[in-house]
Motif scaffolding. Structure first.
Motif, PDB file in Angstrom:
ATOM      1  N   ALA A  15       0.463  -0.964   0.198  1.00 55.26           N
ATOM      2  CA  ALA A  15       0.096  -0.224  -0.049  1.00 55.26           C
ATOM      3  C   ALA A  15       0.565   1.146   0.044  1.00 55.26           C
ATOM      4  CB  ALA A  15      -0.960  -0.344   1.119  1.00 55.26           C
ATOM      5  N   LEU A  16       1.697   1.332   0.133  1.00 54.60           N
ATOM      6  CA  LEU A  16       2.373   2.556   0.482  1.00 54.60           C
ATOM      7  C   LEU A  16       3.471   2.734  -0.898  1.00 54.60           C
ATOM      8  CD1 LEU A  16       4.019   4.765   1.948  1.00 54.60           C
ATOM      9  CD2 LEU A  16       5.922   2.788   2.960  1.00 54.60           C
ATOM     10  N   LEU A  17       4.123   1.320  -0.811  1.00 54.34           N
ATOM     11  CA  LEU A  17       4.527   1.891  -2.433  1.00 54.34           C
ATOM     12  C   LEU A  17       3.344   2.569  -3.780  1.00 54.34           C
ATOM     13  CD1 LEU A  17       6.741  -1.556  -3.319  1.00 54.34           C
ATOM     14  CD2 LEU A  17       7.379   0.354  -2.419  1.00 54.34           C
ATOM     15  N   ASP A  18       1.976   1.728  -3.735  1.00 51.87           N
ATOM     16  CA  ASP A  18       0.707   2.954  -4.434  1.00 51.87           C
ATOM     17  C   ASP A  18       0.865   4.078  -4.112  1.00 51.87           C
ATOM     18  OD1 ASP A  18      -0.761   1.924  -6.721  1.00 51.87           O
ATOM     19  OD2 ASP A  18      -1.773   2.598  -4.563  1.00 51.87           O
ATOM     20  N   LYS A  19       0.834   4.086  -2.609  1.00 52.11           N
ATOM     21  CA  LYS A  19       0.448   5.518  -2.323  1.00 52.11           C
ATOM     22  C   LYS A  19       1.586   6.481  -3.030  1.00 52.11           C
ATOM     23  CE  LYS A  19      -1.237   6.214   1.526  1.00 52.11           C
ATOM     24  NZ  LYS A  19      -1.043   6.649   3.574  1.00 52.11           N
ATOM     25  N   LEU A  36      18.947  -2.128  -1.241  1.00 47.58           N
ATOM     26  CA  LEU A  36      18.568  -3.489  -1.667  1.00 47.58           C
ATOM     27  C   LEU A  36      16.867  -3.648  -0.839  1.00 47.58           C
ATOM     28  CD1 LEU A  36      21.694  -5.106   0.236  1.00 47.58           C
ATOM     29  CD2 LEU A  36      21.806  -4.406  -2.037  1.00 47.58           C
ATOM     30  N   ALA A  37      16.580  -4.868  -1.881  1.00 49.39           N
ATOM     31  CA  ALA A  37      15.195  -5.264  -2.009  1.00 49.39           C
ATOM     32  C   ALA A  37      13.989  -4.610  -1.470  1.00 49.39           C
ATOM     33  CB  ALA A  37      15.752  -6.745  -0.152  1.00 49.39           C
ATOM     34  N   MET A  65      14.700  -0.959  -3.042  1.00 48.44           N
ATOM     35  CA  MET A  65      14.518  -1.051  -4.307  1.00 48.44           C
ATOM     36  C   MET A  65      12.993  -0.289  -4.800  1.00 48.44           C
ATOM     37  SD  MET A  65      17.606  -1.523  -6.549  1.00 48.44           S
ATOM     38  CE  MET A  65      16.733  -2.198  -7.537  1.00 48.44           C
ATOM     39  N   GLY A  66      12.504  -0.807  -4.015  1.00 46.48           N
ATOM     40  CA  GLY A  66      11.057  -0.037  -3.816  1.00 46.48           C
ATOM     41  C   GLY A  66      10.971   0.980  -3.287  1.00 46.48           C
ATOM     42  N   PHE A  67      11.462   1.632  -2.945  1.00 47.11           N
ATOM     43  CA  PHE A  67      11.078   3.449  -2.993  1.00 47.11           C
ATOM     44  C   PHE A  67      12.018   3.533  -3.571  1.00 47.11           C
ATOM     45  CE2 PHE A  67      11.038   1.807   2.635  1.00 47.11           C
ATOM     46  CZ  PHE A  67       9.546   1.618   2.082  1.00 47.11           C
ATOM     47  N   MET A  68      12.604   3.353  -3.640  1.00 46.33           N
ATOM     48  CA  MET A  68      13.864   4.426  -4.673  1.00 46.33           C
ATOM     49  C   MET A  68      12.883   3.964  -6.324  1.00 46.33           C
ATOM     50  SD  MET A  68      17.245   3.171  -6.508  1.00 46.33           S
ATOM     51  CE  MET A  68      16.101   2.015  -7.841  1.00 46.33           C
ATOM     52  N   LEU A  69      12.186   2.808  -6.202  1.00 42.52           N
ATOM     53  CA  LEU A  69      11.932   2.464  -7.862  1.00 42.52           C
ATOM     54  C   LEU A  69      10.547   3.705  -8.161  1.00 42.52           C
ATOM     55  CD1 LEU A  69      12.500  -0.827  -9.223  1.00 42.52           C
ATOM     56  CD2 LEU A  69      13.937   1.840  -9.828  1.00 42.52           C
ATOM     57  N   ALA A  70       9.598   3.808  -6.829  1.00 39.83           N
ATOM     58  CA  ALA A  70       8.918   4.058  -6.775  1.00 39.83           C
ATOM     59  C   ALA A  70       8.273   5.727  -6.310  1.00 39.83           C
ATOM     60  CB  ALA A  70       8.156   3.648  -5.003  1.00 39.83           C
ATOM     61  N   CYS A  71       9.507   6.226  -6.629  1.00 40.74           N
ATOM     62  CA  CYS A  71      10.076   7.847  -6.907  1.00 40.74           C
ATOM     63  C   CYS A  71       9.835   8.488  -8.502  1.00 40.74           C
ATOM     64  CB  CYS A  71      10.960   8.278  -5.771  1.00 40.74           C
ATOM     65  SG  CYS A  71      11.162   8.225  -4.285  1.00 40.74           S
ATOM     66  N   ASP A  72       9.415   9.628  -9.227  1.00 39.85           N
ATOM     67  CA  ASP A  72      10.163  10.019 -10.029  1.00 39.85           C
ATOM     68  C   ASP A  72      11.054   9.869 -10.489  1.00 39.85           C
ATOM     69  OD1 ASP A  72       6.633  10.509  -9.977  1.00 39.85           O
ATOM     70  OD2 ASP A  72       7.165  12.224  -8.914  1.00 39.85           O
ATOM     71  N   ILE A  73      12.077  10.749  -9.885  1.00 42.02           N
ATOM     72  CA  ILE A  73      13.394  11.030 -10.382  1.00 42.02           C
ATOM     73  C   ILE A  73      14.238   9.954  -9.324  1.00 42.02           C
ATOM     74  CG2 ILE A  73      15.330  12.811  -9.977  1.00 42.02           C
ATOM     75  CD1 ILE A  73      13.299  14.692 -11.367  1.00 42.02           C
ATOM     76  N   VAL A  74      14.870  10.046  -9.322  1.00 43.99           N
ATOM     77  CA  VAL A  74      16.435   8.556  -8.864  1.00 43.99           C
ATOM     78  C   VAL A  74      17.532   9.317  -8.943  1.00 43.99           C
ATOM     79  CG1 VAL A  74      17.554   6.575  -7.734  1.00 43.99           C
ATOM     80  CG2 VAL A  74      14.951   6.190  -8.717  1.00 43.99           C
ATOM     81  N   VAL A  84      17.791 -16.301   0.572  1.00 44.91           N
ATOM     82  CA  VAL A  84      17.376 -16.061   1.279  1.00 44.91           C
ATOM     83  C   VAL A  84      16.163 -16.997   1.755  1.00 44.91           C
ATOM     84  CG1 VAL A  84      18.641 -14.456   2.777  1.00 44.91           C
ATOM     85  CG2 VAL A  84      16.168 -14.208   2.187  1.00 44.91           C
ATOM     86  N   GLY A  85      15.671 -17.672   0.337  1.00 43.58           N
ATOM     87  CA  GLY A  85      14.551 -18.325   0.272  1.00 43.58           C
ATOM     88  C   GLY A  85      13.645 -17.899  -0.091  1.00 43.58           C
ATOM     89  N   LEU A  86      13.929 -16.697  -0.392  1.00 42.52           N
ATOM     90  CA  LEU A  86      12.548 -15.377  -0.913  1.00 42.52           C
ATOM     91  C   LEU A  86      12.094 -14.831  -2.009  1.00 42.52           C
ATOM     92  CD1 LEU A  86      12.305 -13.502   2.546  1.00 42.52           C
ATOM     93  CD2 LEU A  86      10.588 -15.879   2.439  1.00 42.52           C
ATOM     94  N   TRP A  87      11.102 -13.851  -2.190  1.00 41.18           N
ATOM     95  CA  TRP A  87      11.107 -13.100  -3.393  1.00 41.18           C
ATOM     96  C   TRP A  87      10.844 -11.936  -4.127  1.00 41.18           C
ATOM     97  CZ3 TRP A  87      12.526 -16.081  -8.125  1.00 41.18           C
ATOM     98  CH2 TRP A  87      12.430 -15.238  -9.102  1.00 41.18           C
ATOM     99  N   PRO A  88      11.403 -11.115  -4.713  1.00 45.38           N
ATOM    100  CA  PRO A  88      11.017 -10.016  -4.772  1.00 45.38           C
ATOM    101  C   PRO A  88       9.579  -9.374  -4.636  1.00 45.38           C
ATOM    102  CG  PRO A  88      12.516 -10.325  -5.993  1.00 45.38           C
ATOM    103  CD  PRO A  88      12.447 -11.278  -5.270  1.00 45.38           C
ATOM    104  N   MET A  89       8.527  -9.767  -4.440  1.00 45.64           N
ATOM    105  CA  MET A  89       7.318 -10.082  -4.696  1.00 45.64           C
ATOM    106  C   MET A  89       6.773  -8.851  -5.319  1.00 45.64           C
ATOM    107  SD  MET A  89       6.038 -13.222  -5.244  1.00 45.64           S
ATOM    108  CE  MET A  89       6.673 -14.237  -4.582  1.00 45.64           C
ATOM    109  N   MET A  90       6.259  -7.898  -4.008  1.00 48.98           N
ATOM    110  CA  MET A  90       5.817  -6.188  -4.879  1.00 48.98           C
ATOM    111  C   MET A  90       6.777  -5.610  -5.360  1.00 48.98           C
ATOM    112  SD  MET A  90       4.785  -8.001  -1.715  1.00 48.98           S
ATOM    113  CE  MET A  90       5.540  -6.843  -0.685  1.00 48.98           C
ATOM    114  N   ILE A  91       7.882  -5.924  -5.789  1.00 55.67           N
ATOM    115  CA  ILE A  91       8.931  -4.752  -5.631  1.00 55.67           C
ATOM    116  C   ILE A  91       9.028  -5.675  -7.024  1.00 55.67           C
ATOM    117  CG2 ILE A  91      11.811  -4.626  -6.253  1.00 55.67           C
ATOM    118  CD1 ILE A  91      12.310  -5.726  -2.785  1.00 55.67           C
ATOM    119  N   GLY A  92       8.708  -6.650  -7.507  1.00 59.09           N
ATOM    120  CA  GLY A  92       9.318  -6.843  -8.800  1.00 59.09           C
ATOM    121  C   GLY A  92       8.080  -6.029 -10.111  1.00 59.09           C
TER     122      GLY A  92
END
Length: 261
Positions: free
Chosen positions: A90-94, A111-112, A115-124, A139-147
């Motif tokens: 929800a925070l990424l969408d916001k 990382l991880a 990356m989502g916070f960074m990509l959610a911004c207009d300019i990096v 670690v056996g996980l997957w970057p779901m929402m970030i994807g």
């Protein structure tokens, strides 16, 4: 600047000269996020959206070691940790839909979930010594929402290579992939971020708000529908006082004075 201590998490949010700054402030933990940190991020975003003083928002991390290294792994498999996933989504969408320009200032590890916070911004804007990656697979996980954001920013093959290998990348590699918009020497990071923020703060707030919302709204429309939708949005922008001021100022060869109306 004010600091709000809430269950051991300090919130840093400040407004100065039209610029709002949200700092992920867990320096000792490389700015890893917890459910409480996510909640405070939501609160700061809501305040920045409602605050008419804020014309542009920047997101950064406390200290020089990291922008954000994602979720704190020690609690990721608990019930509370799993609740974080929906709040993070929800925070990424916001943040993606935030009606004012957003700039990520990245230094150190991103990382991880960072990356989502960074990509959610207009300019990096990243320092040349920053490091990026999606190490979840290790670690056996997957970057779901970030994807969802990765695939909206880079080519699928490059995205899958990054996700499957879980290796760290340099800022130069992230730039080539299209993950960041500019890379500068570490000693010039704050100078460049300040320059970009001041430039954005000088633009029409209402023009940028309508424009950002229009682009979000047309993202998945067929071309004819997108063009019709955007033509209506252009009428909306052109009817603002700021648009009139901008045109008159251009004709009079002077800087415009935008009021957000």
């Amino acid at each position: 600047i004010y600091h709000e201590l809430d269950n051991g998490v300090t919130r840093l949010y400040r407004v100065e000269d039209g610029i709002g700054t949200i700092t992920i402030n867990r320096e000792a933990q490389r700015n890893a996020i917890t459910p409480e940190a996510i909640r405070l991020f939501h609160v700061s975003l809501d305040e920045a959206e409602q605050d008419e003083r804020v014309r542009v928002l920047t997101v950064t991390g406390g200290g020089d070691k990291a922008f954000c290294t994602g979720a704190q792994l020690s609690g990721a498999t608990t019930t509370e940790g799993r609740d974080l996933f929906a709040d993070y989504a929800a925070l990424l969408d916001k943040l993606v839909r935030f009606p004012k320009p957003t700039v990520a200032r990245v230094k150190g590890f991103c990382l991880a979930g960072g990356m989502g916070f960074m990509l959610a911004c207009d300019i990096v804007i990243a320092s040349d010594d920053a490091r990026f990656g999606t190490p979840e697979v290790n670690v056996g996980l997957w970057p779901m929402m970030i994807g969802a954001l990765i695939f909206r920013n880079v080519l699928q093959k490059k995205a899958m290579e990054m996700i499957l290998l879980g290796e760290r990348m340099t800022a130069a590699q992230a730039m080539v992939m299209g993950l960041v918009t500019r890379v500068v020497p570490a000693e010039r990071l704050d100078e460049e971020v300040d320059r970009v923020l001041k430039a954005l703060a000088s633009k029409s707030p209402i023009g940028m708000r309508i424009g950002k919302q229009a682009f979000c709204g047309m993202a998945n429309l067929p071309l004819p529908d997108a063009l019709n939708y955007l033509s209506e949005k252009l009428k909306e922008v052109a009817a603002t006082e700021d648009a009139m001021e901008g045109i008159v100022a251009f004709m009079e060869k002077r800087p415009p004075v935008f009021k957000g109306r």
